[in-house]
Design a protein around this motif. Structure first.
Motif, PDB file in Angstrom:
ATOM      1  N   LYS A   1     -15.480  35.209   1.542  1.00  0.00           N
ATOM      2  CA  LYS A   1     -14.661  34.345   0.714  1.00  0.00           C
ATOM      3  C   LYS A   1     -15.364  32.995   0.626  1.00  0.00           C
ATOM      4  CE  LYS A   1      -9.892  35.964   1.366  1.00  0.00           C
ATOM      5  NZ  LYS A   1      -8.524  35.549   1.803  1.00  0.00           N
ATOM      6  N   VAL A   2     -15.125  32.282  -0.465  1.00  0.00           N
ATOM      7  CA  VAL A   2     -15.657  30.926  -0.612  1.00  0.00           C
ATOM      8  C   VAL A   2     -14.512  30.041  -1.083  1.00  0.00           C
ATOM      9  CG1 VAL A   2     -17.310  29.425  -1.786  1.00  0.00           C
ATOM     10  CG2 VAL A   2     -17.966  31.777  -1.205  1.00  0.00           C
ATOM     11  N   LEU A   3     -14.256  28.973  -0.354  1.00  0.00           N
ATOM     12  CA  LEU A   3     -13.224  28.018  -0.750  1.00  0.00           C
ATOM     13  C   LEU A   3     -13.902  26.799  -1.351  1.00  0.00           C
ATOM     14  CD1 LEU A   3     -10.274  27.143  -0.878  1.00  0.00           C
ATOM     15  CD2 LEU A   3     -10.536  26.161   1.413  1.00  0.00           C
ATOM     16  N   LEU A   4     -13.718  26.625  -2.661  1.00  0.00           N
ATOM     17  CA  LEU A   4     -14.299  25.491  -3.362  1.00  0.00           C
ATOM     18  C   LEU A   4     -13.356  24.298  -3.271  1.00  0.00           C
ATOM     19  CD1 LEU A   4     -15.448  27.281  -6.661  1.00  0.00           C
ATOM     20  CD2 LEU A   4     -16.690  27.074  -4.490  1.00  0.00           C
ATOM     21  N   MET A   5     -13.929  23.107  -3.070  1.00  0.00           N
ATOM     22  CA  MET A   5     -13.149  21.881  -2.944  1.00  0.00           C
ATOM     23  C   MET A   5     -13.824  20.790  -3.758  1.00  0.00           C
ATOM     24  SD  MET A   5     -12.597  22.100   1.209  1.00  0.00           S
ATOM     25  CE  MET A   5     -14.039  23.153   1.524  1.00  0.00           C
ATOM     26  N   GLY A   6     -13.090  20.223  -4.712  1.00  0.00           N
ATOM     27  CA  GLY A   6     -13.688  19.161  -5.500  1.00  0.00           C
ATOM     28  C   GLY A   6     -12.730  18.599  -6.532  1.00  0.00           C
TER      29      GLY A   6
ATOM     30  N   TRP B   1     -12.006   8.818 -18.707  1.00  0.00           N
ATOM     31  CA  TRP B   1     -13.147   9.063 -17.833  1.00  0.00           C
ATOM     32  C   TRP B   1     -12.707   9.259 -16.387  1.00  0.00           C
ATOM     33  CZ3 TRP B   1     -17.899  10.641 -17.767  1.00  0.00           C
ATOM     34  CH2 TRP B   1     -18.703  10.394 -16.653  1.00  0.00           C
ATOM     35  N   MET B   2     -11.731   8.476 -15.942  1.00  0.00           N
ATOM     36  CA  MET B   2     -11.338   8.518 -14.534  1.00  0.00           C
ATOM     37  C   MET B   2     -10.343   9.619 -14.187  1.00  0.00           C
ATOM     38  SD  MET B   2     -11.064   4.489 -13.418  1.00  0.00           S
ATOM     39  CE  MET B   2     -10.293   3.891 -14.938  1.00  0.00           C
ATOM     40  N   ALA B   3      -9.540  10.071 -15.160  1.00  0.00           N
ATOM     41  CA  ALA B   3      -8.498  11.057 -14.853  1.00  0.00           C
ATOM     42  C   ALA B   3      -9.032  12.306 -14.156  1.00  0.00           C
ATOM     43  CB  ALA B   3      -7.727  11.431 -16.123  1.00  0.00           C
ATOM     44  N   PRO B   4     -10.156  12.908 -14.597  1.00  0.00           N
ATOM     45  CA  PRO B   4     -10.665  14.087 -13.890  1.00  0.00           C
ATOM     46  C   PRO B   4     -11.115  13.797 -12.462  1.00  0.00           C
ATOM     47  CG  PRO B   4     -11.580  13.968 -16.107  1.00  0.00           C
ATOM     48  CD  PRO B   4     -10.914  12.651 -15.835  1.00  0.00           C
ATOM     49  N   LYS B   5     -11.406  12.526 -12.163  1.00  0.00           N
ATOM     50  CA  LYS B   5     -11.800  12.168 -10.800  1.00  0.00           C
ATOM     51  C   LYS B   5     -10.595  12.079  -9.869  1.00  0.00           C
ATOM     52  CE  LYS B   5     -15.804   9.370 -12.213  1.00  0.00           C
ATOM     53  NZ  LYS B   5     -16.472   8.049 -12.085  1.00  0.00           N
ATOM     54  N   ALA B   6      -9.395  11.989 -10.454  1.00  0.00           N
ATOM     55  CA  ALA B   6      -8.190  11.801  -9.653  1.00  0.00           C
ATOM     56  C   ALA B   6      -7.513  13.112  -9.268  1.00  0.00           C
ATOM     57  CB  ALA B   6      -7.189  10.931 -10.415  1.00  0.00           C
TER      58      ALA B   6
ATOM     59  N   ALA C   1      -2.512  12.229 -13.935  1.00  0.00           N
ATOM     60  CA  ALA C   1      -3.545  11.277 -13.515  1.00  0.00           C
ATOM     61  C   ALA C   1      -3.754  10.201 -14.572  1.00  0.00           C
ATOM     62  CB  ALA C   1      -4.850  12.020 -13.244  1.00  0.00           C
ATOM     63  N   PHE C   2      -3.763  10.615 -15.830  1.00  0.00           N
ATOM     64  CA  PHE C   2      -3.931   9.673 -16.943  1.00  0.00           C
ATOM     65  C   PHE C   2      -2.822   8.629 -16.932  1.00  0.00           C
ATOM     66  CE2 PHE C   2      -3.638   8.217 -21.312  1.00  0.00           C
ATOM     67  CZ  PHE C   2      -4.966   8.077 -21.684  1.00  0.00           C
ATOM     68  N   LYS C   3      -1.578   9.076 -16.713  1.00  0.00           N
ATOM     69  CA  LYS C   3      -0.441   8.153 -16.683  1.00  0.00           C
ATOM     70  C   LYS C   3      -0.539   7.195 -15.495  1.00  0.00           C
ATOM     71  CE  LYS C   3       2.807  11.275 -19.009  1.00  0.00           C
ATOM     72  NZ  LYS C   3       4.025  12.126 -18.826  1.00  0.00           N
TER      73      LYS C   3
ATOM     74  N   VAL D   1       0.854  -1.188   0.000  1.00  0.00           N
ATOM     75  CA  VAL D   1       0.000   0.000   0.000  1.00  0.00           C
ATOM     76  C   VAL D   1       0.892   1.240   0.000  1.00  0.00           C
ATOM     77  CG1 VAL D   1      -1.818   1.263   1.205  1.00  0.00           C
ATOM     78  CG2 VAL D   1      -1.768  -1.252   1.287  1.00  0.00           C
ATOM     79  N   TYR D   2       0.678   2.141  -0.961  1.00  0.00           N
ATOM     80  CA  TYR D   2       1.467   3.370  -0.978  1.00  0.00           C
ATOM     81  C   TYR D   2       0.672   4.480  -1.664  1.00  0.00           C
ATOM     82  CZ  TYR D   2       2.682   1.663  -5.714  1.00  0.00           C
ATOM     83  OH  TYR D   2       2.647   1.191  -7.005  1.00  0.00           O
ATOM     84  N   SER D   3       1.112   5.714  -1.480  1.00  0.00           N
ATOM     85  CA  SER D   3       0.372   6.859  -2.009  1.00  0.00           C
ATOM     86  C   SER D   3       0.901   7.270  -3.372  1.00  0.00           C
ATOM     87  CB  SER D   3       0.448   8.049  -1.046  1.00  0.00           C
ATOM     88  OG  SER D   3       1.787   8.482  -0.913  1.00  0.00           O
ATOM     89  N   ILE D   4       0.014   7.868  -4.147  1.00  0.00           N
ATOM     90  CA  ILE D   4       0.352   8.428  -5.451  1.00  0.00           C
ATOM     91  C   ILE D   4      -0.107   9.882  -5.446  1.00  0.00           C
ATOM     92  CG2 ILE D   4      -0.280   8.428  -7.892  1.00  0.00           C
ATOM     93  CD1 ILE D   4       1.597   6.225  -7.325  1.00  0.00           C
ATOM     94  N   MET D   5       0.730  10.782  -5.968  1.00  0.00           N
ATOM     95  CA  MET D   5       0.341  12.185  -6.052  1.00  0.00           C
ATOM     96  C   MET D   5       0.344  12.614  -7.514  1.00  0.00           C
ATOM     97  SD  MET D   5       2.378  13.829  -2.792  1.00  0.00           S
ATOM     98  CE  MET D   5       1.457  15.369  -2.929  1.00  0.00           C
ATOM     99  N   VAL D   6      -0.724  13.272  -7.935  1.00  0.00           N
ATOM    100  CA  VAL D   6      -0.814  13.790  -9.297  1.00  0.00           C
ATOM    101  C   VAL D   6      -1.134  15.277  -9.226  1.00  0.00           C
ATOM    102  CG1 VAL D   6      -1.517  11.594 -10.292  1.00  0.00           C
ATOM    103  CG2 VAL D   6      -3.259  13.197  -9.523  1.00  0.00           C
ATOM    104  N   ASP D   7      -0.593  16.019 -10.189  1.00  0.00           N
ATOM    105  CA  ASP D   7      -0.756  17.469 -10.180  1.00  0.00           C
ATOM    106  C   ASP D   7      -1.731  17.948 -11.238  1.00  0.00           C
ATOM    107  OD1 ASP D   7       0.084  20.028  -9.104  1.00  0.00           O
ATOM    108  OD2 ASP D   7       1.084  20.379 -11.025  1.00  0.00           O
ATOM    109  N   ASN D   8      -1.993  17.113 -12.236  1.00  0.00           N
ATOM    110  CA  ASN D   8      -2.891  17.526 -13.308  1.00  0.00           C
ATOM    111  C   ASN D   8      -3.463  16.299 -14.009  1.00  0.00           C
ATOM    112  OD1 ASN D   8      -0.814  16.627 -15.121  1.00  0.00           O
ATOM    113  ND2 ASN D   8       0.186  18.619 -14.876  1.00  0.00           N
ATOM    114  N   LYS D   9      -4.316  16.529 -15.007  1.00  0.00           N
ATOM    115  CA  LYS D   9      -4.968  15.414 -15.684  1.00  0.00           C
ATOM    116  C   LYS D   9      -3.972  14.528 -16.423  1.00  0.00           C
ATOM    117  CE  LYS D   9      -8.112  18.009 -17.727  1.00  0.00           C
ATOM    118  NZ  LYS D   9      -9.261  18.444 -18.559  1.00  0.00           N
ATOM    119  N   GLU D  10      -2.926  15.110 -16.978  1.00  0.00           N
ATOM    120  CA  GLU D  10      -1.934  14.313 -17.694  1.00  0.00           C
ATOM    121  C   GLU D  10      -1.262  13.310 -16.762  1.00  0.00           C
ATOM    122  OE1 GLU D  10       2.239  14.888 -20.239  1.00  0.00           O
ATOM    123  OE2 GLU D  10       1.117  16.634 -19.546  1.00  0.00           O
TER     124      GLU D  10
END
Length: 396
Positions: free
Chosen positions: A81-86, A32-37, A16-18, A5-14
């Motif tokens: 102020k409004v902080l959006l999270m998603g 389909w899944m990349a924007p969810k990541a 995430a896709f990889k 078990v280990y963590s993965i960090m992605v900064d953008n859709k590209e």
């Protein structure tokens, strides 16, 4: 068998896709899944309670979250102020709903989309500098500093002679400079302003030698339209304006007239900020507005957050940590930390001993989204940039 078990960090859709591709998912599933990541935080400032309530309701309905002032629910505050999270997928669904809402929320949805797109990073493209092309987004570009002043904090008087200046500029190009930045007025602490005539006498003889001999673009570092015009007539390729078109209203029209790229640097009197990133974004948005209204194309603008200008040492370091937040503007980011006093204060070192400190700030800037770096020590910092690019960008 033990499951690792280990963590993965992605900064953008590209990225995430990889990451998704690495598990063997089919191509359609990856898209389909990349924007969810990819999870994004977006801050809105100056939101009315009626707007904030709709925003929170709609984003919650799509599985995201929105933090607002506790006075929003009963409208006991005038704005919040409004902080959006998603995730990006949640934002897509949320913004589609927001565009159908009243109270100016359709226009706000468009602006949020622009911010999210900017955070994906700069897409590789060519920047036409009056016939010389800079390839942005492929590697970190290096801007070599050439001061022809008697009082620059670092190299004042060293390259005052046109022959010596050309020799130094050619050396910087050989060492890896992609742009030469020519300046004739010092901006060191306590500097004395010079008249346009004196500045022209310093830079024009040098500039003529540079543009006739160098294969790279030459930028003119000035806040004076009279100096910029003469420099452009002499062949300069870029304007580097340390007051981001605000020192003189004629500068924006001049840049539009000649069709040149412009570096917009953040600068201010004093060091008071409501929020560092938020204030810088507002500043740049206003300068971009001035440029566009004067007839400039937005894609010919570069932003410089002004490390060392109108900021305390602590704020300068915060700026480097939060640099990625400025990607929301969707413009190339230039950072100039070379030999600055913040480095001297952190390390307790004089100007001529700040090479390693500069290298650390250059690496940090590139790791956090810089597309160009402005430096004195081109050979060393070009190597830092290449090494950091190998880490950040990988194979291109």
């Amino acid at each position: 068998m033990t499951i690792t078990v280990y963590s993965i960090m992605v900064d953008n859709k590209e990225e995430a896709f990889k990451a998704i591709a690495s598990v063997g998912a089919d191509p359609a599933g990856r898209r389909w899944m990349a924007p969810k990541a990819v999870h994004r935080l977006v801050m809105l400032d100056g939101v009315q309670p009626r707007q904030a309530n709709i925003i929170k309701q709609e984003l919650l309905g799509k599985g995201g979250e929105a933090a607002v002032s506790r006075g929003v629910v009963d409208c006991s505050v005038s704005e919040t102020k409004v902080l959006l999270m998603g995730t990006l997928r949640q934002y897509d669904d949320f913004l589609a709903k927001l565009e159908a809402q009243p109270f100016g929320l359709k226009a706000l949805a468009i602006r949020i989309r622009e911010v999210l797109e900017g955070q994906e990073g700069l897409r590789p493209r060519g920047l036409d500098c009056r016939g010389k092309i800079l390839q942005l987004g492929v590697k970190t570009l290096v801007m070599g500093i050439l001061n022809v002043t008697p009082d620059s904090f670092s190299d004042g008087g060293s390259f005052y002679d046109p022959g010596l200046a050309l020799e130094r500029a050619a050396q910087m190009v050989d060492e890896g400079a992609d742009v030469i930045d020519l300046g004739g007025e010092s901006t060191r602490p306590g500097y004395v302003k010079v008249e346009a005539g004196e500045e022209l006498a310093r830079v024009i003889p040098v500039l003529r030698r540079l543009v006739g001999s160098l294969p790279v673009p030459v930028s003119i570092d000035t806040t004076k339209p009279a100096v910029a015009r003469e420099a452009l007539e002499a062949g300069a390729h870029i304007i580097n304006d340390q007051w981001a078109l605000r020192s003189d209203p004629a500068m924006a029209g001049l840049a539009a007239e000649y069709g040149v790229p412009v570096v917009l640097m953040h600068n201010q009197q004093g060091t008071s900020y409501r929020d560092l990133t938020g204030d810088l974004v507002k500043y740049f948005q206003e300068s971009v507005r001035l440029a566009v209204e004067a007839g400039m194309a937005r894609d010919r603008l570069i932003i410089d957050p002004g490390f060392g200008f109108g900021k305390t040492p602590a704020q300068n370091l915060e700026l480097l940590r939060r640099l990625k937040e400025l990607r929301c503007l969707g413009l190339p980011i230039l950072v100039g930390t070379s030999r600055k006093s913040t480095i001297g204060k952190v390390l307790d070192l004089p100007v001529d001993q700040r090479l390693e400190g500069t290298a650390a700030t250059i690496a940090a800037a590139i790791l956090n989204g810089a597309d160009l770096v402005r430096v004195h020590d081109v050979k060393e910092m070009a190597r830092v940039a290449r090494m950091t690019d190998a880490i950040v960008r990988g194979e291109r």
